[in-house]
Design a protein around this motif. Structure first.
Motif, mmCIF file in Angstrom:
data_model
loop_
_atom_site.group_PDB
_atom_site.id
_atom_site.type_symbol
_atom_site.label_atom_id
_atom_site.label_comp_id
_atom_site.label_asym_id
_atom_site.label_seq_id
_atom_site.Cartn_x
_atom_site.Cartn_y
_atom_site.Cartn_z
ATOM 1 N N VAL A 317 0.832 -1.210 0.000
ATOM 2 C CA VAL A 317 0.000 0.000 0.000
ATOM 3 C C VAL A 317 0.870 1.264 0.000
ATOM 4 O O VAL A 317 0.607 2.207 -0.754
ATOM 5 C CB VAL A 317 -0.991 -0.008 1.195
ATOM 6 N N LEU A 318 1.913 1.251 0.824
ATOM 7 C CA LEU A 318 2.810 2.400 0.913
ATOM 8 C C LEU A 318 3.457 2.710 -0.445
ATOM 9 O O LEU A 318 3.443 3.848 -0.912
ATOM 10 C CB LEU A 318 3.896 2.122 1.967
ATOM 11 N N ILE A 319 3.981 1.673 -1.087
ATOM 12 C CA ILE A 319 4.621 1.863 -2.406
ATOM 13 C C ILE A 319 3.572 2.289 -3.436
ATOM 14 O O ILE A 319 3.780 3.220 -4.214
ATOM 15 C CB ILE A 319 5.351 0.569 -2.858
ATOM 16 N N GLY A 320 2.419 1.617 -3.416
ATOM 17 C CA GLY A 320 1.338 1.925 -4.361
ATOM 18 C C GLY A 320 0.874 3.362 -4.250
ATOM 19 O O GLY A 320 0.712 4.061 -5.253
ATOM 20 N N LYS A 321 0.696 3.823 -3.005
ATOM 21 C CA LYS A 321 0.250 5.205 -2.793
ATOM 22 C C LYS A 321 1.296 6.208 -3.278
ATOM 23 O O LYS A 321 0.960 7.269 -3.799
ATOM 24 C CB LYS A 321 -0.086 5.443 -1.317
ATOM 25 N N GLY A 322 2.563 5.851 -3.101
ATOM 26 C CA GLY A 322 3.655 6.699 -3.582
ATOM 27 C C GLY A 322 3.622 6.865 -5.094
ATOM 28 O O GLY A 322 3.804 7.969 -5.621
ATOM 29 N N ILE A 323 3.332 5.759 -5.793
ATOM 30 C CA ILE A 323 3.253 5.780 -7.266
ATOM 31 C C ILE A 323 2.087 6.674 -7.711
ATOM 32 O O ILE A 323 2.220 7.516 -8.595
ATOM 33 C CB ILE A 323 3.081 4.342 -7.827
ATOM 34 N N VAL A 324 0.940 6.486 -7.054
ATOM 35 C CA VAL A 324 -0.285 7.204 -7.428
ATOM 36 C C VAL A 324 -0.179 8.706 -7.148
ATOM 37 O O VAL A 324 -0.684 9.524 -7.919
ATOM 38 C CB VAL A 324 -1.508 6.589 -6.712
ATOM 39 N N ALA A 325 0.510 9.055 -6.066
ATOM 40 C CA ALA A 325 0.663 10.470 -5.698
ATOM 41 C C ALA A 325 1.337 11.262 -6.821
ATOM 42 O O ALA A 325 1.094 12.452 -6.988
ATOM 43 C CB ALA A 325 1.469 10.581 -4.416
ATOM 44 N N LYS A 326 2.155 10.569 -7.612
ATOM 45 C CA LYS A 326 2.888 11.249 -8.698
ATOM 46 C C LYS A 326 2.108 11.227 -10.019
ATOM 47 O O LYS A 326 2.586 11.712 -11.033
ATOM 48 C CB LYS A 326 4.250 10.585 -8.900
ATOM 49 N N ASN A 327 0.917 10.593 -9.981
ATOM 50 C CA ASN A 327 0.147 10.440 -11.223
ATOM 51 C C ASN A 327 -1.055 11.392 -11.247
ATOM 52 O O ASN A 327 -2.056 11.158 -10.576
ATOM 53 C CB ASN A 327 -0.328 8.983 -11.353
ATOM 54 N N PRO A 328 -0.985 12.466 -12.042
ATOM 55 C CA PRO A 328 -2.090 13.438 -12.067
ATOM 56 C C PRO A 328 -3.377 12.867 -12.669
ATOM 57 O O PRO A 328 -4.463 13.404 -12.478
ATOM 58 C CB PRO A 328 -1.546 14.583 -12.934
ATOM 59 N N GLU A 329 -3.257 11.744 -13.396
ATOM 60 C CA GLU A 329 -4.431 11.119 -14.041
ATOM 61 C C GLU A 329 -5.250 10.265 -13.052
ATOM 62 O O GLU A 329 -6.365 9.857 -13.375
ATOM 63 C CB GLU A 329 -3.970 10.192 -15.197
ATOM 64 N N ALA A 330 -4.661 9.976 -11.897
ATOM 65 C CA ALA A 330 -5.335 9.073 -10.939
ATOM 66 C C ALA A 330 -6.657 9.669 -10.456
ATOM 67 O O ALA A 330 -6.736 10.866 -10.205
ATOM 68 C CB ALA A 330 -4.420 8.826 -9.749
ATOM 69 N N PRO A 331 -7.715 8.833 -10.336
ATOM 70 C CA PRO A 331 -8.999 9.360 -9.846
ATOM 71 C C PRO A 331 -8.864 9.869 -8.410
ATOM 72 O O PRO A 331 -8.084 9.324 -7.629
ATOM 73 C CB PRO A 331 -9.947 8.160 -9.910
ATOM 74 N N LYS A 332 -9.599 10.925 -8.088
ATOM 75 C CA LYS A 332 -9.556 11.495 -6.736
ATOM 76 C C LYS A 332 -10.298 10.570 -5.773
ATOM 77 O O LYS A 332 -11.371 10.069 -6.089
ATOM 78 C CB LYS A 332 -10.227 12.877 -6.720
ATOM 79 N N GLY A 333 -9.708 10.383 -4.597
ATOM 80 C CA GLY A 333 -10.330 9.510 -3.602
ATOM 81 C C GLY A 333 -11.285 10.257 -2.683
ATOM 82 O O GLY A 333 -11.534 11.452 -2.845
ATOM 83 N N VAL A 334 -11.810 9.525 -1.702
ATOM 84 C CA VAL A 334 -12.704 10.092 -0.687
ATOM 85 C C VAL A 334 -11.856 10.916 0.292
ATOM 86 O O VAL A 334 -10.783 10.481 0.705
ATOM 87 C CB VAL A 334 -13.457 8.958 0.041
ATOM 88 N N THR A 335 -12.340 12.098 0.634
ATOM 89 C CA THR A 335 -11.541 13.047 1.432
ATOM 90 C C THR A 335 -12.163 13.353 2.793
ATOM 91 O O THR A 335 -13.310 12.964 3.065
ATOM 92 C CB THR A 335 -11.413 14.386 0.682
ATOM 93 N N VAL A 336 -11.420 14.119 3.587
ATOM 94 C CA VAL A 336 -11.921 14.587 4.890
ATOM 95 C C VAL A 336 -13.214 15.386 4.702
ATOM 96 O O VAL A 336 -14.138 15.298 5.516
ATOM 97 C CB VAL A 336 -10.842 15.445 5.615
#
Length: 416
Positions: A317-336
């Motif tokens: 999860v940690l590595i995956g989230k790191g990859i996604v954070a750098k991807n502007p195309e990634a869908p936005k997740g659920v937020t605060v």
């Protein structure tokens, strides 16, 4: 007069962020649901370290989270003596792990609380607070006297079922196929409600079926809690509470601990992000040589497979989230912000006195902006932006839940 004038000036000049920080520091912040893995409760690996778990002492310090309800969770299995014995072993192992953390590994940093007075005393001493909730009464078997044993071990809330019907209660999961075991509570479940009232244990209705929940409210002489549930009107998931259930909790004097679990907050956003992440996690796991499983496959796994998966999960999860954070195309997740929408809705419907906060960290919870305990301040900041007062924020973070605990314990004294 000069002093008061300066004081006024300071108040005026305070930014939203500064005000939020001040209120966050002055408030006892309490999260009613944090799962644990006993592998993180050894003398060499434990919560004194900044582990890749969502909850641990360094992350609680960073985010200003004061109280973590650590969860004695047992998955649902067969309703027989063998199943109960195995489940009891699991539950007692988790109770022992929590005690080791507080008494052996971190006695100077964390203490176990049993009452609201304990909570206030421990927070005032500068330490973090652990409390214990039991998710699923399945390990209790058919011996009602075991509720007393759990109470002595520190359990201050218990849920009578989890995913799947227990010997005590039907689960919300029965909605999927409309197959019920007890049509609410079993006779044993009804006894359990009375016993929890007698002992001063809060009854948790987050996982039981709606019919069971209504029966618990009708029977209980004390207020109840939903330890980690959100509003069904905003997100139609069987784990959420509909307006009728929310109103019943208000009438009962209980509290709903709104949960930062993305699929219970916004299904569309969650599913779009989850589908995207699934591919990323599979790639990461493959590159590391791990097997990757979906939550739905869990029941079919061996204990060894589950153990290996749980060990590798945070790394992937940690590595995956790191990859996604750098991807502007990634869908936005659920937020605060999505999370506070649920708090707003429930407060509007049943009032500020009946709403609280939970994360379900290390059990699937966590959202963008409150992905682990180190980001706890963001919740207070968003509450300030929505116009909640300091007193209201204090109620949401701990005041309401501790009031219910007080009332449940006060009733118990009159009964024993």
């Amino acid at each position: 007069t000069l002093f008061s004038c300066n004081e006024k000036k300071t108040k005026v000049m305070e930014t939203t962020e500064e005000r939020a920080k001040r209120i966050h520091e002055n408030t006892i912040t309490l999260d009613t649901h944090d799962d644990i893995n006993t592998k993180n409760f050894t003398d060499s690996v434990n919560y004194t370290q900044r582990l890749d778990t969502q909850i641990n002492l360094p992350k609680m310090e960073e985010g200003g989270l004061d109280v973590a309800w650590l969860i004695v969770y047992t998955g649902q299995d067969s309703l027989n003596a063998e199943g109960y014995a195995k489940a009891k072993e699991n539950a007692l192992d988790k109770f022992a792990a929590i005690r080791r953390l507080c008494e052996e590994y971190a006695p100077d940093k964390m203490e176990l609380a049993y009452t609201s007075d304990d909570v206030r005393r421990i927070v005032a001493s500068g330490k973090k607070v652990a409390m214990i909730g039991v998710e699923n009464a399945y390990p209790i078997g058919e011996d009602i006297s075991a509720f007393e044993e759990y109470h002595e071990l520190g359990a201050r809330y218990i849920s009578l079922s989890h995913n799947g019907h227990s010997q005590f209660s039907d689960s919300n999961t029965g909605e999927k196929d409309s197959i019920w075991l007890h049509n609410g509570l079993s006779d044993l479940g009804k006894e359990a409600v009375m016993e929890m009232n007698r002992l001063g244990i809060m009854i948790d209705v987050s996982h039981p079926s709606k019919v069971a929940m209504k029966q618990m409210i009708a029977m209980s002489k004390a207020p109840i809690i939903a330890s980690h549930s959100s509003a069904r009107a905003l997100c139609d998931h069987s784990r959420n509470l509909d307006d009728e259930q929310l109103m019943l909790i208000k009438q009962n004097g209980g509290v709903v601990q709104t949960v930062a679990f993305s699929s219970y907050l916004n299904t569309e956003k969650h599913e779009a992000k989850a589908a995207f992440m699934k591919g990323i996690y599979e790639q990461v796991a493959d590159s590391l040589g791990f097997e990757w499983f979906e939550r739905s496959q869990f029941s079919g796994l061996t204990d060894a497979q589950k153990g290996t998966f749980m060990e590798n999960y945070p790394k992937v999860v940690l590595i995956g989230k790191g990859i996604v954070a750098k991807n502007p195309e990634a869908p936005k997740g659920v937020t605060v912000s999505d999370f506070i929408d649920h708090i707003d809705y429930i407060v509007k419907l049943i009032g500020i006195d009946h709403v609280g906060i939970s994360s379900d960290f290390d059990g699937g919870g966590g959202i963008e902006g409150w992905s682990d305990a180190s980001e706890t301040f963001n919740v207070t900041l968003e509450l300030i932006k929505r116009g909640y007062t300091e007193k209201e924020i204090e109620q949401l973070w701990s005041g309401n839940l501790l009031r219910v605990l007080d009332e449940v314990q006060a009733l118990s004294k009159t009964m024993s």
